[in-house]
Design a protein around this motif. Structure first.
Motif, PDB file in Angstrom:
ATOM      1  N   ASP A 103      -2.506  -2.868 -10.390  1.00  0.00           N
ATOM      2  CA  ASP A 103      -3.381  -2.526  -8.996  1.00  0.00           C
ATOM      3  C   ASP A 103      -3.241  -0.419  -9.891  1.00  0.00           C
ATOM      4  O   ASP A 103      -4.177  -0.198  -9.503  1.00  0.00           O
ATOM      5  CB  ASP A 103      -2.087  -2.045  -8.156  1.00  0.00           C
ATOM      6  CG  ASP A 103      -2.164  -3.898  -7.682  1.00  0.00           C
ATOM      7  OD1 ASP A 103      -2.689  -4.086  -7.299  1.00  0.00           O
ATOM      8  OD2 ASP A 103      -0.461  -4.371  -7.470  1.00  0.00           O
ATOM      9  N   LEU A 104      -2.471  -0.320 -10.941  1.00  0.00           N
ATOM     10  CA  LEU A 104      -2.451   0.694 -11.666  1.00  0.00           C
ATOM     11  C   LEU A 104      -2.443   1.197 -12.594  1.00  0.00           C
ATOM     12  O   LEU A 104      -2.150  -0.092 -13.899  1.00  0.00           O
ATOM     13  CB  LEU A 104      -1.599   1.718 -11.042  1.00  0.00           C
ATOM     14  CG  LEU A 104      -1.712   1.865  -9.400  1.00  0.00           C
ATOM     15  CD1 LEU A 104       0.339   2.592  -8.971  1.00  0.00           C
ATOM     16  CD2 LEU A 104      -1.623   2.579  -8.546  1.00  0.00           C
ATOM     17  N   GLN A 114       2.761   1.746  -3.670  1.00  0.00           N
ATOM     18  CA  GLN A 114       1.412   2.092  -4.449  1.00  0.00           C
ATOM     19  C   GLN A 114       1.163   3.221  -4.083  1.00  0.00           C
ATOM     20  O   GLN A 114       0.864   3.894  -4.912  1.00  0.00           O
ATOM     21  CB  GLN A 114       0.532   1.405  -4.234  1.00  0.00           C
ATOM     22  CG  GLN A 114      -1.047   1.177  -4.918  1.00  0.00           C
ATOM     23  CD  GLN A 114      -2.116   1.003  -4.674  1.00  0.00           C
ATOM     24  OE1 GLN A 114      -1.783  -0.233  -5.395  1.00  0.00           O
ATOM     25  NE2 GLN A 114      -3.126   0.819  -4.538  1.00  0.00           N
ATOM     26  N   SER A 115       0.799   3.889  -2.930  1.00  0.00           N
ATOM     27  CA  SER A 115       0.101   5.213  -2.753  1.00  0.00           C
ATOM     28  C   SER A 115       2.011   6.445  -3.519  1.00  0.00           C
ATOM     29  O   SER A 115       1.449   7.597  -4.101  1.00  0.00           O
ATOM     30  CB  SER A 115       0.615   6.020  -1.862  1.00  0.00           C
ATOM     31  OG  SER A 115      -0.968   4.856  -1.066  1.00  0.00           O
ATOM     32  N   ALA A 116       2.919   5.815  -3.106  1.00  0.00           N
ATOM     33  CA  ALA A 116       4.452   6.885  -3.490  1.00  0.00           C
ATOM     34  C   ALA A 116       4.067   6.978  -5.401  1.00  0.00           C
ATOM     35  O   ALA A 116       4.995   7.912  -6.015  1.00  0.00           O
ATOM     36  CB  ALA A 116       6.101   5.746  -2.501  1.00  0.00           C
ATOM     37  N   HIS A 146       0.770  -1.224   0.601  1.00  0.00           N
ATOM     38  CA  HIS A 146      -0.026   0.053  -0.483  1.00  0.00           C
ATOM     39  C   HIS A 146       0.612   1.522   0.151  1.00  0.00           C
ATOM     40  O   HIS A 146       0.274   2.101  -0.707  1.00  0.00           O
ATOM     41  CB  HIS A 146      -1.026   0.137   1.366  1.00  0.00           C
ATOM     42  CG  HIS A 146      -2.116   1.130   1.217  1.00  0.00           C
ATOM     43  ND1 HIS A 146      -3.151   1.329   0.869  1.00  0.00           N
ATOM     44  CD2 HIS A 146      -1.855   2.661   2.036  1.00  0.00           C
ATOM     45  CE1 HIS A 146      -3.298   2.819   0.709  1.00  0.00           C
ATOM     46  NE2 HIS A 146      -2.712   2.722   1.194  1.00  0.00           N
ATOM     47  N   SER A 147       2.480   1.317   0.641  1.00  0.00           N
ATOM     48  CA  SER A 147       2.928   2.270   0.773  1.00  0.00           C
ATOM     49  C   SER A 147       3.626   3.146  -0.119  1.00  0.00           C
ATOM     50  O   SER A 147       3.681   3.876  -1.029  1.00  0.00           O
ATOM     51  CB  SER A 147       3.732   2.121   2.020  1.00  0.00           C
ATOM     52  OG  SER A 147       4.637   1.270   2.206  1.00  0.00           O
ATOM     53  N   ASN A 155      -9.283  -0.701  -8.841  1.00  0.00           N
ATOM     54  CA  ASN A 155     -10.766  -0.904  -6.949  1.00  0.00           C
ATOM     55  C   ASN A 155     -10.803  -2.375  -7.793  1.00  0.00           C
ATOM     56  O   ASN A 155     -11.554  -2.283  -8.866  1.00  0.00           O
ATOM     57  CB  ASN A 155     -11.312   0.187  -6.697  1.00  0.00           C
ATOM     58  CG  ASN A 155     -10.732   0.860  -5.936  1.00  0.00           C
ATOM     59  OD1 ASN A 155      -9.874   0.934  -5.659  1.00  0.00           O
ATOM     60  ND2 ASN A 155     -11.785   2.048  -6.021  1.00  0.00           N
ATOM     61  N   MET A 197       2.032   6.496  -7.130  1.00  0.00           N
ATOM     62  CA  MET A 197       0.884   7.156  -7.208  1.00  0.00           C
ATOM     63  C   MET A 197       1.444   8.695  -7.473  1.00  0.00           C
ATOM     64  O   MET A 197       0.619   9.666  -8.509  1.00  0.00           O
ATOM     65  CB  MET A 197      -0.590   7.129  -7.130  1.00  0.00           C
ATOM     66  CG  MET A 197      -1.004   5.919  -7.107  1.00  0.00           C
ATOM     67  SD  MET A 197      -3.202   5.596  -6.874  1.00  0.00           S
ATOM     68  CE  MET A 197      -3.664   6.180  -7.275  1.00  0.00           C
ATOM     69  N   VAL A 198       1.786   9.098  -6.883  1.00  0.00           N
ATOM     70  CA  VAL A 198       2.314  10.752  -5.840  1.00  0.00           C
ATOM     71  C   VAL A 198       3.249  11.005  -7.113  1.00  0.00           C
ATOM     72  O   VAL A 198       3.515  12.063  -8.159  1.00  0.00           O
ATOM     73  CB  VAL A 198       2.988  11.029  -4.782  1.00  0.00           C
ATOM     74  CG1 VAL A 198       3.594  12.353  -4.965  1.00  0.00           C
ATOM     75  CG2 VAL A 198       1.572  10.706  -3.778  1.00  0.00           C
ATOM     76  N   ARG A 202      -5.728   3.728  -9.650  1.00  0.00           N
ATOM     77  CA  ARG A 202      -5.512   3.331  -8.520  1.00  0.00           C
ATOM     78  C   ARG A 202      -7.173   1.826  -8.941  1.00  0.00           C
ATOM     79  O   ARG A 202      -8.358   2.710  -9.870  1.00  0.00           O
ATOM     80  CB  ARG A 202      -6.096   3.050  -7.510  1.00  0.00           C
ATOM     81  CG  ARG A 202      -6.433   1.945  -6.298  1.00  0.00           C
ATOM     82  CD  ARG A 202      -5.896   2.374  -4.934  1.00  0.00           C
ATOM     83  NE  ARG A 202      -6.627   0.811  -4.263  1.00  0.00           N
ATOM     84  CZ  ARG A 202      -7.142   1.129  -3.434  1.00  0.00           C
ATOM     85  NH1 ARG A 202      -7.921   1.794  -3.353  1.00  0.00           N
ATOM     86  NH2 ARG A 202      -7.207  -0.088  -2.797  1.00  0.00           N
TER      87      ARG A 202
END
Length: 116
Positions: free
Chosen positions: A48-49, A8-10, A5-6, A26, A12-13, A24
């Motif tokens: 995922d993305l 993936q978040s990084a 998750h972390s 879902n 995306m940014v 993302r």
């Protein structure tokens, strides 16, 4: 070890700051309040993305795994389908993996059969 998750978040940014629009995916099923099952409708193994490059409109799919994460068979099947159609995609374990794939327009980077 970072969580998926972390990572993936990084990703995306970073990708959104890299002249791309990123989304993302879902995926999965959830039970609604009235007891019915809701399925997102995406096929099993969908990454995922996904994003597109502003410069040329090319699409890229990104499956996110941490350093110990393993690909499921449905994810490998999806990868093989994308590879067959020469679609840019990767199994990213870091922001650098995702950016490299997008910049170099790589097909299948990070998968076990990469450049096999």
């Amino acid at each position: 070890m970072l969580s998926e998750h972390s990572i993936q978040s990084a990703i995306m940014v970073a990708v959104s700051k890299h002249q791309c629009t990123i989304f993302r995916s879902n995926v999965g099923k959830v039970k609604t309040a009235d007891g019915r099952w809701f399925d997102t409708g995406l096929p099993k193994g969908h990454p995922d993305l996904y994003c597109f490059k502003w410069s040329n409109g090319k699409i890229c799919y990104i499956e996110v795994k941490n350093e110990k994460g393993r690909l499921r068979q449905d994810q490998i099947r999806f990868h093989k389908m994308l590879t067959k159609h020469h679609i840019i995609h990767c199994c990213a374990r870091s922001v650098d993996d995702a950016i490299k794939t997008i910049d170099e327009e790589l097909v299948g980077y990070g998968y076990p059969d990469w450049r096999a």
